[in-house]
Write a protein that holds these residues in place. Structure first.
Motif, PDB file in Angstrom:
ATOM      1  N   PHE A  90       0.848  -1.192   0.000  1.00 21.49           N
ATOM      2  CA  PHE A  90       0.000   0.000   0.000  1.00 21.49           C
ATOM      3  C   PHE A  90       0.886   1.245   0.000  1.00 21.49           C
ATOM      4  N   VAL A 131       0.447  -0.753  -4.985  1.00 20.11           N
ATOM      5  CA  VAL A 131      -0.745   0.086  -5.067  1.00 20.11           C
ATOM      6  C   VAL A 131      -0.323   1.513  -4.707  1.00 20.11           C
ATOM      7  N   ASP A 132      -0.533   2.457  -5.628  1.00 23.33           N
ATOM      8  CA  ASP A 132      -0.107   3.832  -5.359  1.00 23.33           C
ATOM      9  C   ASP A 132      -1.006   4.794  -6.119  1.00 23.33           C
ATOM     10  N   TYR A 136      -5.649   3.953  -2.033  1.00 26.24           N
ATOM     11  CA  TYR A 136      -5.842   2.773  -1.190  1.00 26.24           C
ATOM     12  C   TYR A 136      -6.621   3.075   0.088  1.00 26.24           C
ATOM     13  N   GLY A 138       0.025  -8.025   3.261  1.00 24.92           N
ATOM     14  CA  GLY A 138       0.042  -6.590   3.058  1.00 24.92           C
ATOM     15  C   GLY A 138       1.355  -6.011   3.569  1.00 24.92           C
ATOM     16  N   PHE A 165       3.041  -2.286   4.434  1.00 23.23           N
ATOM     17  CA  PHE A 165       2.685  -0.880   4.629  1.00 23.23           C
ATOM     18  C   PHE A 165       3.788  -0.211   5.438  1.00 23.23           C
ATOM     19  N   ALA A 168      -8.152  -3.522   5.076  1.00 22.75           N
ATOM     20  CA  ALA A 168      -7.049  -4.277   4.485  1.00 22.75           C
ATOM     21  C   ALA A 168      -7.163  -5.763   4.814  1.00 22.75           C
TER      22      ALA A 168
END
Length: 323
Positions: free
Chosen positions: A87, A111-112, A141, A160, A162, A182
């Protein structure tokens, strides 16, 4: 093995109209605000990468040190054939340490919100990890989105990733909601690695968000540049000063754009008046002790599994398991 196919982008980038509405909503409130997610156009992403290299900005180098020392232990906890969803992937520096340590990572989904910056980083990773399936997603996100289908990448755990203490940009309630969302996105049996900054001396914190070279100030004011360029806003950027404030009661650093005089910002037929000293609140960065973050993760349905810190206790990386 050389990669033969170009990366396929899943494009959910926020529209100009979404940006416009966010500005109108934020400047109509009291106090005035702007969402920090709009920092990250191509120039904002470049400036943030520069911030991460500054001597005052300890979080990046401290977290990189934690990852460098502990990536093998993280990989062992995750296991083989993992699908990694990052993320806010940015420049893709930290993920390299994790991918290199993992056993046969099956897929990587960056993901951006900034398409250009993400694709440049994804192309570099594709060259260095030619056997890795990479499926970039340009999306905000903080809102619901679907993960792309990646054939053959569903035998291991979904994880995930982060890093960077970006979790601190959310209020505690927002952070709890994000982590819960998430967990649903990543699915049953998933894991999550989250970087979280730790409370410390006010001088250290304020310097990290207001560096001597003025890079963070340029990063903050780039929101105003975007408003001019993309929305046609009428404003004088030189009449706004960057300010970072440590608020011990809320355990957060706040970033503001402070008006140096009485002035107005015009956006179409909307006019937003400022008094001298009035600010636009652009970002928070909440700080969590290890017990505080574990409690927050627990409220979102995650089970704290393991935590790694640096020797000085400046920063923590938490491994969570879905409950």
């Amino acid at each position: 093995m050389a990669r033969t196919e170009p990366l396929r982008l899943h494009d959910l980038e926020p529209s100009t109209e979404e940006f416009r509405q966010a500005v109108i909503d934020g400047l109509s409130g009291q106090p005035k605000t702007l969402p920090c997610k709009f920092f990250y156009d191509a120039e904002g992403s470049r400036l943030f990468d520069a911030i991460c290299e500054l001597p005052e900005y300890y979080p990046t180098r401290t977290e990189l040190g934690i990852l460098s020392r502990n990536a093998p232990a993280m990989a062992a906890a995750i296991g083989p054939d993992a699908r990694i969803v990052e993320f806010g992937s940015g420049a893709g520096v930290k993920i390299r340490l994790l991918l290199a340590a993992l056993e046969r990572p099956a897929a990587y989904v960056p993901v951006d919100i900034c398409r250009e910056h993400m694709m440049a980083a994804a192309d570099g990773l594709a060259a260095d990890f030619p056997d890795l399936r990479i499926a970039p997603v340009c999306a905000d996100y903080t809102r619901p989105f679907a993960l792309p289908s990646i054939p053959g990448a569903d035998t291991g755990v979904t994880v995930g990733f982060f890093p960077g203490s970006t979790i601190g940009n959310f209020s505690p309630a927002e952070a709890t909601a994000f982590l819960a969302r998430a967990r649903r996105l990543l699915g049953r049996g998933s894991m999550m690695l989250v970087g979280a900054d730790v409370p410390k001396d006010a001088g250290v914190l304020e310097a990290a968000y207001d560096d001597a070279a003025g890079v963070t100030a340029a990063f903050n004011r780039n929101l105003l540049v975007r408003m001019q360029r993309e929305l046609g806003a009428e404003l004088d950027i030189e009449l706004f000063r960057h300010e970072a404030r440590w608020c011990p009661r809320n355990r957060r650093v706040e970033m503001h754009l402070v008006s140096l005089s009485r002035q107005e910002i015009r956006l179409g037929d909307r006019v937003f008046a400022f008094d001298r000293g009035e600010s636009i609140h652009t970002e928070n960065s909440y700080k969590y002790s290890v017990p505080e973050f574990r409690a927050l993760a627990g409220r979102s349905g995650w089970l704290p599994a393991q935590t790694w810190t640096d020797a000085a206790g400046l920063f923590a990386v938490h491994l969570l398991r879905s409950g």
